[in-house]
Design a protein around this motif. Structure first.
Motif, mmCIF file in Angstrom:
data_model
loop_
_atom_site.group_PDB
_atom_site.id
_atom_site.type_symbol
_atom_site.label_atom_id
_atom_site.label_comp_id
_atom_site.label_asym_id
_atom_site.label_seq_id
_atom_site.Cartn_x
_atom_site.Cartn_y
_atom_site.Cartn_z
ATOM 1 N N VAL A 33 0.846 -1.197 0.000
ATOM 2 C CA VAL A 33 0.000 0.000 0.000
ATOM 3 C C VAL A 33 0.879 1.243 0.000
ATOM 4 O O VAL A 33 1.794 1.374 0.825
ATOM 5 N N THR A 34 0.623 2.143 -0.925
ATOM 6 C CA THR A 34 1.265 3.455 -0.931
ATOM 7 C C THR A 34 0.290 4.474 -0.364
ATOM 8 O O THR A 34 -0.852 4.562 -0.821
ATOM 9 N N TRP A 35 0.738 5.223 0.619
ATOM 10 C CA TRP A 35 -0.090 6.239 1.266
ATOM 11 C C TRP A 35 0.383 7.624 0.835
ATOM 12 O O TRP A 35 1.557 7.956 0.965
ATOM 13 N N ASN A 36 -0.532 8.434 0.332
ATOM 14 C CA ASN A 36 -0.235 9.818 -0.037
ATOM 15 C C ASN A 36 -1.082 10.721 0.856
ATOM 16 O O ASN A 36 -2.304 10.817 0.679
ATOM 17 N N VAL A 37 -0.437 11.368 1.828
ATOM 18 C CA VAL A 37 -1.152 12.150 2.845
ATOM 19 C C VAL A 37 -1.063 13.624 2.470
ATOM 20 O O VAL A 37 -0.182 14.362 2.941
ATOM 21 N N TYR A 38 -1.973 14.086 1.643
ATOM 22 C CA TYR A 38 -1.893 15.446 1.123
ATOM 23 C C TYR A 38 -2.246 16.507 2.149
ATOM 24 O O TYR A 38 -1.854 17.667 2.013
ATOM 25 N N GLY A 39 -2.968 16.134 3.184
ATOM 26 C CA GLY A 39 -3.260 17.092 4.250
ATOM 27 C C GLY A 39 -2.038 17.445 5.069
ATOM 28 O O GLY A 39 -2.066 18.393 5.850
ATOM 29 N N ALA A 40 -0.940 16.698 4.906
ATOM 30 C CA ALA A 40 0.284 16.962 5.664
ATOM 31 C C ALA A 40 1.180 17.995 4.990
ATOM 32 O O ALA A 40 2.238 18.346 5.523
ATOM 33 N N VAL A 41 0.773 18.495 3.818
ATOM 34 C CA VAL A 41 1.573 19.519 3.130
ATOM 35 C C VAL A 41 1.644 20.776 3.994
ATOM 36 O O VAL A 41 0.622 21.320 4.397
ATOM 37 N N LYS A 42 2.856 21.223 4.278
ATOM 38 C CA LYS A 42 3.044 22.399 5.128
ATOM 39 C C LYS A 42 3.049 23.691 4.325
ATOM 40 O O LYS A 42 2.573 24.726 4.782
ATOM 41 N N SER A 43 3.590 23.623 3.134
ATOM 42 C CA SER A 43 3.681 24.807 2.277
ATOM 43 C C SER A 43 3.588 24.374 0.823
ATOM 44 O O SER A 43 4.406 23.576 0.362
ATOM 45 N N LEU A 44 2.601 24.886 0.116
ATOM 46 C CA LEU A 44 2.433 24.504 -1.284
ATOM 47 C C LEU A 44 3.641 24.909 -2.121
ATOM 48 O O LEU A 44 4.099 24.148 -2.971
ATOM 49 N N SER A 45 4.149 26.099 -1.876
ATOM 50 C CA SER A 45 5.276 26.572 -2.678
ATOM 51 C C SER A 45 6.533 25.751 -2.402
ATOM 52 O O SER A 45 7.291 25.431 -3.317
ATOM 53 N N ALA A 46 6.754 25.381 -1.142
ATOM 54 C CA ALA A 46 7.947 24.616 -0.802
ATOM 55 C C ALA A 46 7.880 23.189 -1.337
ATOM 56 O O ALA A 46 8.879 22.633 -1.786
ATOM 57 N N THR A 47 6.681 22.601 -1.312
ATOM 58 C CA THR A 47 6.534 21.209 -1.753
ATOM 59 C C THR A 47 6.410 21.091 -3.261
ATOM 60 O O THR A 47 7.016 20.213 -3.879
ATOM 61 N N PHE A 48 5.619 21.969 -3.873
ATOM 62 C CA PHE A 48 5.323 21.845 -5.302
ATOM 63 C C PHE A 48 6.037 22.878 -6.175
ATOM 64 O O PHE A 48 6.003 22.772 -7.401
ATOM 65 N N GLY A 49 6.665 23.883 -5.556
ATOM 66 C CA GLY A 49 7.256 24.972 -6.330
ATOM 67 C C GLY A 49 8.379 24.542 -7.253
ATOM 68 O O GLY A 49 8.505 25.040 -8.371
ATOM 69 N N ASP A 50 9.229 23.631 -6.781
ATOM 70 C CA ASP A 50 10.309 23.091 -7.607
ATOM 71 C C ASP A 50 9.787 21.797 -8.226
ATOM 72 O O ASP A 50 9.815 20.737 -7.593
ATOM 73 N N LEU A 51 9.300 21.873 -9.459
ATOM 74 C CA LEU A 51 8.629 20.735 -10.084
ATOM 75 C C LEU A 51 9.554 19.523 -10.210
ATOM 76 O O LEU A 51 9.143 18.391 -9.925
ATOM 77 N N ASP A 52 10.796 19.748 -10.619
ATOM 78 C CA ASP A 52 11.709 18.626 -10.795
ATOM 79 C C ASP A 52 11.954 17.915 -9.470
ATOM 80 O O ASP A 52 11.967 16.676 -9.403
ATOM 81 N N ARG A 53 12.122 18.684 -8.420
ATOM 82 C CA ARG A 53 12.345 18.100 -7.093
ATOM 83 C C ARG A 53 11.125 17.315 -6.639
ATOM 84 O O ARG A 53 11.241 16.205 -6.103
ATOM 85 N N PHE A 54 9.929 17.875 -6.847
ATOM 86 C CA PHE A 54 8.711 17.167 -6.458
ATOM 87 C C PHE A 54 8.574 15.855 -7.218
ATOM 88 O O PHE A 54 8.248 14.810 -6.632
ATOM 89 N N LEU A 55 8.813 15.886 -8.522
ATOM 90 C CA LEU A 55 8.655 14.675 -9.326
ATOM 91 C C LEU A 55 9.652 13.600 -8.916
ATOM 92 O O LEU A 55 9.320 12.408 -8.896
ATOM 93 N N HIS A 56 10.869 13.987 -8.585
ATOM 94 C CA HIS A 56 11.836 12.994 -8.140
ATOM 95 C C HIS A 56 11.397 12.363 -6.818
ATOM 96 O O HIS A 56 11.575 11.155 -6.614
ATOM 97 N N TRP A 57 10.811 13.170 -5.941
ATOM 98 C CA TRP A 57 10.288 12.612 -4.686
ATOM 99 C C TRP A 57 9.126 11.667 -4.965
ATOM 100 O O TRP A 57 9.080 10.553 -4.436
#
Length: 350
Positions: free
Chosen positions: A179-203
């Motif tokens: 099971v893969t769990w994706n807990v989107y309510g745990a995002v602290k900052s949209l810009s920090a998590t999603f702002g760098d697209l390449d970094r997000f995709l690698h994660w």
């Protein structure tokens, strides 16, 4: 939970949740109120005939375990035709690694190689041309993306803490499901998590790779049935948790991440999804998922389960001992579950 998370959603989770896991081209990500975000799913409605040149003799695989039955191939099967193309695919891609398996064109065919080929064939209803093209594209991408080097999603920093976990759950008869769990309510900052697209995709890809690795395709001796002849036993479930996420706005960074994630998962992870749970979805939004079912295949619709109240997940997912209390189970947190399984695995291999 920060105010930013409650007022600026991470609807990438919703768009990704409706993305296909087949080799078909994914549509652009849009809010889930638009059913166009959903493609046809893992299993097309009708099989297509193999069009590739076929080998002149039957092939017999070498199973991962000597006690396991062999996987015998006859010249007129799609998988034998795709195996005949493998030397050219590997030469063009210059990268033989995928999902812990090193693809080999040597005869007799390696059991793990056939597992990968069968997944690609099933994703396109046995169309050998499409399967060959999709596999070559994936191998090229894996080389360019820098995969197969042991990347771990937990290495990407505090911006991704608590967003993703991989566990297993008992589903009866001694069987466990990854099971893969994706807990989107745990995002602290949209810009920090999603702002760098390449970094997000690698994660995000590293998290998926960690889940697929738990399938242990390189060592299993359980074959995958031909297209239309039964379920693929080597798939995983996904749980998308939306508790604390607003569904009212779409941040541009999230939209870009959503679109890119859909495309990557659709193109490079065919036949990997068994079930997908949408948990903590407000009752007001449940109608969206009901409407989406009208626009997708029955096979894909069967994989979608909407659970508005988090405590109701455990009866749907599996053994309560493997599900956190917050989701109606009997276990600790997701972090504790992941750590427990890691310790058990280390003990078993010691």
């Amino acid at each position: 939970m920060s105010a930013e998370v409650k007022t600026e959603p991470a609807p990438a989770a919703v768009a990704e949740a409706t993305a296909p896991t087949s080799g078909h081209t994914a549509p652009d990500a849009v809010p889930t109120a638009e059913p166009a975000t959903v493609a046809t799913g893992d299993t097309p409605a009708e099989p297509a005939p193999a069009t590739a040149a076929e080998p002149t003799k039957a092939l017999t695989s070498t199973p991962a375990a000597t006690a396991a039955p062999t996987w015998e191939l006859t010249p007129d099967t799609p998988i034998a035709a795709l195996f005949a193309r493998l030397p050219a695919i590997l030469s063009a891609a210059e990268h033989p690694h995928i999902w812990g398996v090193t693809l080999s064109a040597a005869e007799p065919a390696a059991f793990s190689t056939l597992l990968v080929l069968q997944k690609y064939l099933r994703s396109v209803a046995n169309d050998v041309d499409q399967a060959a093209a999709a596999l070559e594209k994936t191998l090229r991408w894996r080389k360019e993306f820098g995969l197969d080097a042991g990347a771990d999603p937990r290495e990407y920093g505090a911006d991704f803490d608590g967003l993703g976990y991989v566990t297993t759950v008992g589903v009866g008869a001694g069987t466990r499901e990854v099971v893969t769990w994706n807990v989107y309510g745990a995002v602290k900052s949209l810009s920090a998590t999603f702002g760098d697209l390449d970094r997000f995709l690698h994660w995000r890809v590293a998290l998926m790779e960690r889940a697929v690795a738990r399938l242990d395709l390189a060592h299993t001796s359980t074959p995958i049935p031909d297209y239309g002849q039964g379920d693929d036993p080597h798939r995983l479930a996904q749980v998308h948790v939306y508790d604390g996420v607003s569904f009212l706005r779409m941040d541009p960074h999230v939209k870009a991440a959503s679109k890119a994630t859909i495309e990557l998962m659709a193109a490079h992870y065919p036949e990997t999804l068994s079930r997908k749970f949408f948990v903590g979805v407000p009752l007001l939004m449940s109608w969206v998922f009901s409407a989406v079912r009208l626009f997708i295949s029955a096979e894909t619709a069967k994989k979608f389960v909407v659970v508005s109240y988090m405590a109701n997940l455990a009866p749907e997912l599996g053994d309560k001992a493997d599900v956190p209390v917050v989701f109606g189970g009997e276990a600790g947190s997701l972090a504790e579950l992941e750590a427990r399984e890691g310790a058990e695995k280390a003990t078993a291999t010691a």
